[in-house]
Write a protein that holds these residues in place. Structure first.
Motif, mmCIF file in Angstrom:
data_model
loop_
_atom_site.group_PDB
_atom_site.id
_atom_site.type_symbol
_atom_site.label_atom_id
_atom_site.label_comp_id
_atom_site.label_asym_id
_atom_site.label_seq_id
_atom_site.Cartn_x
_atom_site.Cartn_y
_atom_site.Cartn_z
ATOM 1 N N VAL A 6 18.476 -32.236 9.021
ATOM 2 C CA VAL A 6 18.913 -30.903 8.600
ATOM 3 C C VAL A 6 17.712 -29.965 8.538
ATOM 4 C CG1 VAL A 6 19.889 -29.562 6.690
ATOM 5 C CG2 VAL A 6 20.955 -31.725 7.361
ATOM 6 N N ALA A 7 16.623 -30.430 7.932
ATOM 7 C CA ALA A 7 15.420 -29.603 7.816
ATOM 8 C C ALA A 7 14.846 -29.267 9.194
ATOM 9 C CB ALA A 7 14.374 -30.309 6.954
ATOM 10 N N GLN A 8 14.827 -30.237 10.089
ATOM 11 C CA GLN A 8 14.309 -29.988 11.440
ATOM 12 C C GLN A 8 15.169 -28.972 12.191
ATOM 13 O OE1 GLN A 8 14.091 -33.933 13.137
ATOM 14 N NE2 GLN A 8 11.912 -34.090 12.654
ATOM 15 N N ALA A 9 16.462 -29.086 12.052
ATOM 16 C CA ALA A 9 17.362 -28.132 12.714
ATOM 17 C C ALA A 9 17.193 -26.734 12.121
ATOM 18 C CB ALA A 9 18.807 -28.598 12.597
ATOM 19 N N CYS A 10 17.033 -26.654 10.818
ATOM 20 C CA CYS A 10 16.801 -25.360 10.169
ATOM 21 C C CYS A 10 15.505 -24.730 10.670
ATOM 22 C CB CYS A 10 16.752 -25.515 8.655
ATOM 23 S SG CYS A 10 18.363 -25.825 7.903
ATOM 24 N N PHE A 11 14.456 -25.537 10.746
ATOM 25 C CA PHE A 11 13.178 -25.046 11.257
ATOM 26 C C PHE A 11 13.343 -24.509 12.675
ATOM 27 C CE2 PHE A 11 9.466 -25.934 13.911
ATOM 28 C CZ PHE A 11 8.490 -25.185 13.269
ATOM 29 N N ALA A 12 14.031 -25.269 13.495
ATOM 30 C CA ALA A 12 14.190 -24.888 14.905
ATOM 31 C C ALA A 12 14.961 -23.583 15.062
ATOM 32 C CB ALA A 12 14.882 -26.010 15.675
ATOM 33 N N ILE A 13 16.078 -23.433 14.359
ATOM 34 C CA ILE A 13 16.837 -22.196 14.534
ATOM 35 C C ILE A 13 16.107 -21.014 13.903
ATOM 36 C CG2 ILE A 13 19.060 -23.310 14.885
ATOM 37 C CD1 ILE A 13 19.839 -22.584 12.053
ATOM 38 N N SER A 14 15.327 -21.279 12.883
ATOM 39 C CA SER A 14 14.515 -20.227 12.292
ATOM 40 C C SER A 14 13.493 -19.696 13.289
ATOM 41 C CB SER A 14 13.805 -20.770 11.046
ATOM 42 O OG SER A 14 12.975 -19.804 10.477
ATOM 43 N N VAL B 194 19.149 -35.000 19.624
ATOM 44 C CA VAL B 194 19.394 -33.593 19.819
ATOM 45 C C VAL B 194 18.483 -32.769 18.907
ATOM 46 C CG1 VAL B 194 21.112 -31.758 19.560
ATOM 47 C CG2 VAL B 194 21.768 -33.920 20.559
ATOM 48 N N VAL B 195 18.480 -33.105 17.606
ATOM 49 C CA VAL B 195 17.680 -32.352 16.648
ATOM 50 C C VAL B 195 16.195 -32.519 16.940
ATOM 51 C CG1 VAL B 195 17.026 -32.157 14.214
ATOM 52 C CG2 VAL B 195 19.415 -32.410 14.840
ATOM 53 N N ASN B 196 15.784 -33.730 17.270
ATOM 54 C CA ASN B 196 14.367 -33.972 17.539
ATOM 55 C C ASN B 196 13.861 -33.144 18.714
ATOM 56 O OD1 ASN B 196 14.126 -35.791 15.443
ATOM 57 N ND2 ASN B 196 14.541 -37.564 16.738
ATOM 58 N N VAL B 197 14.646 -33.037 19.756
ATOM 59 C CA VAL B 197 14.246 -32.255 20.932
ATOM 60 C C VAL B 197 14.196 -30.772 20.580
ATOM 61 C CG1 VAL B 197 14.882 -31.577 23.277
ATOM 62 C CG2 VAL B 197 15.149 -33.955 22.551
ATOM 63 N N LEU B 198 15.201 -30.283 19.883
ATOM 64 C CA LEU B 198 15.229 -28.880 19.474
ATOM 65 C C LEU B 198 14.027 -28.560 18.596
ATOM 66 C CD1 LEU B 198 16.953 -26.287 19.628
ATOM 67 C CD2 LEU B 198 18.145 -27.079 17.581
ATOM 68 N N LEU C 86 23.842 -35.994 10.236
ATOM 69 C CA LEU C 86 22.411 -35.792 9.999
ATOM 70 C C LEU C 86 21.993 -36.215 8.595
ATOM 71 C CD1 LEU C 86 21.854 -32.237 11.552
ATOM 72 C CD2 LEU C 86 21.342 -34.462 12.588
ATOM 73 N N GLU C 87 20.779 -36.707 8.500
ATOM 74 C CA GLU C 87 20.154 -36.972 7.207
ATOM 75 C C GLU C 87 19.371 -35.726 6.814
ATOM 76 O OE1 GLU C 87 20.701 -39.607 5.379
ATOM 77 O OE2 GLU C 87 21.943 -40.551 6.913
ATOM 78 N N ASP C 88 18.745 -35.743 5.641
ATOM 79 C CA ASP C 88 18.043 -34.556 5.161
ATOM 80 C C ASP C 88 16.920 -34.106 6.097
ATOM 81 O OD1 ASP C 88 16.567 -36.820 4.480
ATOM 82 O OD2 ASP C 88 16.093 -36.133 2.465
ATOM 83 N N VAL C 89 16.221 -35.052 6.702
ATOM 84 C CA VAL C 89 15.145 -34.695 7.629
ATOM 85 C C VAL C 89 15.708 -33.967 8.850
ATOM 86 C CG1 VAL C 89 13.339 -35.611 9.138
ATOM 87 C CG2 VAL C 89 13.675 -36.590 6.882
ATOM 88 N N GLU D 237 13.344 -32.840 -1.240
ATOM 89 C CA GLU D 237 11.930 -32.581 -0.974
ATOM 90 C C GLU D 237 11.730 -31.079 -0.818
ATOM 91 O OE1 GLU D 237 9.663 -34.864 1.827
ATOM 92 O OE2 GLU D 237 11.137 -36.495 1.741
ATOM 93 N N PRO D 238 10.695 -30.537 -1.436
ATOM 94 C CA PRO D 238 10.457 -29.093 -1.350
ATOM 95 C C PRO D 238 10.351 -28.580 0.082
ATOM 96 C CG PRO D 238 9.114 -30.030 -3.085
ATOM 97 C CD PRO D 238 9.772 -31.179 -2.362
ATOM 98 N N ARG D 239 9.797 -29.348 0.991
ATOM 99 C CA ARG D 239 9.677 -28.887 2.373
ATOM 100 C C ARG D 239 11.038 -28.768 3.050
ATOM 101 N NH1 ARG D 239 8.171 -33.833 6.064
ATOM 102 N NH2 ARG D 239 9.017 -35.490 4.784
#
Length: 121
Positions: free
Chosen positions: A40-48, A1-5, A35-38, A85-87
């Motif tokens: 979470v970061a991917q989902a944050c990027f996507a909704i942003s 789900v997160v990867n597609v988003l 979710l793992e940290d990656v 990770e800073p990113r």
């Protein structure tokens, strides 16, 4: 789900129905907790990236999801016992900024993850 988003957001692909479906799935009980940290970061990027294109989803989907993602990020960071990770920190911070979700305790937590001085110190 997160990867597609994340993939759709990365290429600025207009897919409002898919974004609505995927954010709804992520907002389902217990999904973010897996979710793992990656992720979470991917989902944050996507909704942003999606929030400016779909402002009608801000209150309905994006802000509730961001709240869950921020809480999950904190749990992961505390369990890891090491700075994030800073990113990943940047992805969460940017999503908060883009969605207008500002929290002093979260800012302080994220600053600590980057070993930055706390706000006002």
């Amino acid at each position: 789900v997160v990867n597609v988003l994340h993939a759709f957001a990365s290429v600025d692909a207009p897919a409002p129905d898919l974004v609505r479906l995927l954010t709804s799935r992520l907002n389902s009980e217990g999904v973010v907790g897996q979710l793992e940290d990656v992720g979470v970061a991917q989902a944050c990027f996507a909704i942003s990236r999606e929030a400016p294109r779909q402002p009608d989803l801000l209150d309905e989907a994006f802000r509730p999801l961001l709240n869950k993602l921020a809480r999950r990020f904190i749990v992961i960071a505390r369990e890891a016992g090491r700075p994030s990770e800073p990113r990943h920190v940047a992805a969460l911070a940017r999503a908060c900024l883009d969605l207008g979700a500002l929290s002093r305790p979260l800012i302080q937590f994220l600053s600590a993850q980057l070993s930055l001085p706390k706000e006002g110190a």
